[in-house]
Design a protein around this motif. Structure first.
Motif, PDB file in Angstrom:
ATOM      1  N   MET A 285       0.841  -1.194   0.000  1.00  0.00           N
ATOM      2  CA  MET A 285       0.000   0.000   0.000  1.00  0.00           C
ATOM      3  C   MET A 285       0.878   1.247   0.000  1.00  0.00           C
ATOM      4  SD  MET A 285      -2.927  -1.152   2.772  1.00  0.00           S
ATOM      5  CE  MET A 285      -3.866   0.364   2.533  1.00  0.00           C
ATOM      6  N   GLU A 286       0.332   2.317  -0.555  1.00  0.00           N
ATOM      7  CA  GLU A 286       1.053   3.587  -0.559  1.00  0.00           C
ATOM      8  C   GLU A 286       1.188   4.122   0.866  1.00  0.00           C
ATOM      9  OE1 GLU A 286       2.503   4.957  -3.198  1.00  0.00           O
ATOM     10  OE2 GLU A 286       1.792   3.297  -4.445  1.00  0.00           O
ATOM     11  N   LEU A 287       2.128   5.025   1.051  1.00  0.00           N
ATOM     12  CA  LEU A 287       2.362   5.608   2.370  1.00  0.00           C
ATOM     13  C   LEU A 287       1.234   6.560   2.760  1.00  0.00           C
ATOM     14  CD1 LEU A 287       6.177   6.454   2.164  1.00  0.00           C
ATOM     15  CD2 LEU A 287       5.086   4.318   2.893  1.00  0.00           C
ATOM     16  N   SER A 288       1.060   6.732   4.054  1.00  0.00           N
ATOM     17  CA  SER A 288       0.090   7.696   4.557  1.00  0.00           C
ATOM     18  C   SER A 288       0.637   9.113   4.378  1.00  0.00           C
ATOM     19  CB  SER A 288      -0.177   7.446   6.042  1.00  0.00           C
ATOM     20  OG  SER A 288       0.991   7.734   6.811  1.00  0.00           O
ATOM     21  N   THR A 289      -0.223  10.095   4.563  1.00  0.00           N
ATOM     22  CA  THR A 289       0.192  11.493   4.430  1.00  0.00           C
ATOM     23  C   THR A 289       1.331  11.828   5.378  1.00  0.00           C
ATOM     24  OG1 THR A 289      -2.040  12.135   3.757  1.00  0.00           O
ATOM     25  CG2 THR A 289      -0.587  13.885   4.559  1.00  0.00           C
TER      26      THR A 289
END
Length: 310
Positions: A285-289
């Protein structure tokens, strides 16, 4: 074959494989990334390694990537294909694809998750060697493969016909040094740290460089090794300290990550630099903000300008 069959040296990162937001292989982004890496004067690249998310790619996709990467082969830029897999039959399929594409060599870990024993590991590498004629790098990566191949086992693997190099990413530095002193006259030996100790060992003529990950600092990575070649210890240590910043702020001593996943960290850092590294593919999954902000803060700390992510 042996270490003299190839001239690999310096910084050769395992690069990311760009996927679009729908998880499709993005060859346009791959070309953009390769052009940037070449302009940053990498000594070589490794395709479809752990950083390249081999575990979510089909055999057909890996072969396509090898063909695309082969176009960037030139003097001073070696292109190596990772053939990590769970069986020797799969590894042979990937190795033959790398050979047919015209890559400079291949890199293989022992089968991950399986935890093969000593005899099985030797048989695995020998089967791939017997089926191909392409130079091979043995990759010792205990974190991903669970087994930590000791020096005696690595020495046995170094006797296999096509083995020309070892990437030893063990967390056991004493074991790393033992292997280096015993094997560096027979095979290329990669994994020296970009620390003062690593610089001093390299200046004494030990090891052949580092097969790292991502190349997110651009020319800083290969220039460490160019400074070593020039005998400039001060410059090498300056560059190495920059690399140590990202290793300290993003990773753990065992090469694990402090947040997110390694592939998203590399892709995010590259995209913040304007390099078309694409996105990660399921199950990643992509990184969080907040995690993206952490990456950006590190780059700013190193004086690297960033841009807004699309």
């Amino acid at each position: 074959m042996d270490r003299n069959s190839v001239d690999w040296t310096g910084y050769i990162p395992a690069i990311t494989t760009p996927f679009d937001r729908k998880g499709r292989l993005d060859l346009d982004a791959f070309d953009g990334q390769m052009e940037w890496l070449s302009a940053e004067r990498m000594h070589g690249v490794i395709l479809a390694g752990t950083s390249g998310e081999w575990f979510s790619m089909s055999s057909e996709e890996r072969a396509v990537l090898f063909e695309a990467g082969a176009r960037y082969r030139k003097d001073g830029l070696w292109v190596i294909g990772a053939c990590n897999s769970y069986t020797s039959a799969e590894a042979i399929t990937h190795a033959r694809a790398a050979e047919e594409a015209g890559l400079d060599g291949i890199l293989i870990t022992p089968p991950p998750y399986v935890v093969p024993n000593r005899r099985e590991i030797v048989n695995f590498y020998r089967a791939v060697s017997d089926a191909t004629d392409i130079p091979m790098t043995v990759y010792n990566w205990p974190r991903g493969c669970i087994v930590d191949m000791d020096t005696d086992l690595l020495a046995e693997l170094a006797d296999i016909d096509n083995v020309v190099a070892i990437k030893n990413s063990t967390g056991n530095f004493a074991g790393f040094l033992t292997g280096m002193y015993r094997l560096e006259d027979r095979v290329r030996y990669f994994g020296l740290p970009t620390s003062e100790l690593g610089a001093d060992l390299a200046l004494l003529g030990h090891g052949d460089g580092l097969m790292g990950s991502g190349g997110v600092l651009g020319a800083d990575h290969p220039d460490f090794w160019r400074a070593i070649t020039a005998g400039d210890r001060t410059r090498a240590i300056e560059l190495g300290e920059r690399d140590r910043v990202i290793m300290t702020e993003w990773f753990r001593p065992d090469y694990g990550v402090q947040f997110g996943n390694q592939q998203a960290i590399m892709k995010t850092a590259l995209r913040l630099r304007g390099v078309p590294a694409g996105f990660v593919r399921d199950p990643l999954m992509e990184l969080s903000t907040s995690e993206v902000a952490r990456i950006e803060a590190t780059l700013h700390k190193l004086g690297i300008k960033t841009q807004a992510l699309a």
